[in-house]
Scaffold this motif. Structure first.
Motif: not given
Length: 217
Positions: A3-5, A30, A32, A50-51
């Motif tokens: 999952q990308k954050r 997701v 964060l 994060p991404d």
């Protein structure tokens, strides 16, 4: 699939909850943290790396646009998608100039929201449909089709357009091509002149709408 954050900076609870649910329910991402101020957002991005940062233009402690460069410095790998209640061209230009990777309005529908997030995370830039329409309306009619104008670009200029579209600065483009910053600036001037454009936002739209042309070189 991992999952990308995401960190979501938005001070309106209703919008935060609505977008948060849409994003979370895909199962691909997701969230964060949800933040409401520039200060809180800077702390979250720096600590969580994060991404993606979805960043509202106006947060509880003021405009976030001038802090985009700080976000990029604190987490270089984080992509930034600016969220706004309006499509003012000067705000869009400033956001991309500071280093944003995408710009989307709060009136966007579900499909466009997901498209914007996916493209930005994939290393591309994005502008929402209503923004594109505004910029398109500003193009000057030269009597030449855009295809003809695009075909006047050299291979080097096409490469530079691609790098600019990905959000690279003139210095970063110069390093990629092993040329001077001054040479990049000259190429950029020539690109604008050939395409009859005057703004970064116009170039971004052209590349976005003609990706097949720019991907062939």
């Amino acid at each position: 699939m991992e999952q990308k954050r995401i960190v979501f900076a938005e001070d309106h609870s209703l919008i935060s909850e609505m977008w948060g649910e849409l994003i979370k329910n895909t199962g691909e991402f997701v969230i964060l943290a949800k933040t409401k101020s520039v200060k809180e957002s800077l702390h979250s991005v720096s600590s969580l790396q994060p991404d993606l940062l979805i960043l509202d233009v106006m947060l509880s402690d003021g405009s976030s646009i001038d802090s985009i460069e700080t976000f990029r410095q604190s987490s270089p790998a984080t992509r930034i998608l600016v969220l706004s209640g309006n499509a003012e061209l000067h705000t869009i230009k400033k956001a991309f100039g500071k280093g944003a990777n995408g710009y989307i309005t709060k009136t966007a529908g579900y499909e466009e929201i997901m498209k914007a997030i996916s493209l930005v995370l994939d290393g591309k830039s994005y502008m929402s449909y209503d923004v594109q329409q505004k910029i398109t309306n500003q193009f000057t009619d030269t009597g030449n089709s855009i295809e003809l104008l695009l075909n006047t670009l050299t291979k080097q200029e096409i490469k530079i357009c691609r790098f600019i579209y990905k959000g690279l600065s003139s210095k970063e483009v110069a390093e990629e091509l092993s040329i001077s910053v001054k040479t990049v600036q000259i190429h950029r001037h020539n690109i604008y002149k050939k395409l009859n454009i005057h703004k970064l936002s116009q170039l971004m739209l052209l590349v976005q709408d003609h990706q097949s042309f720019f991907d062939t070189e």
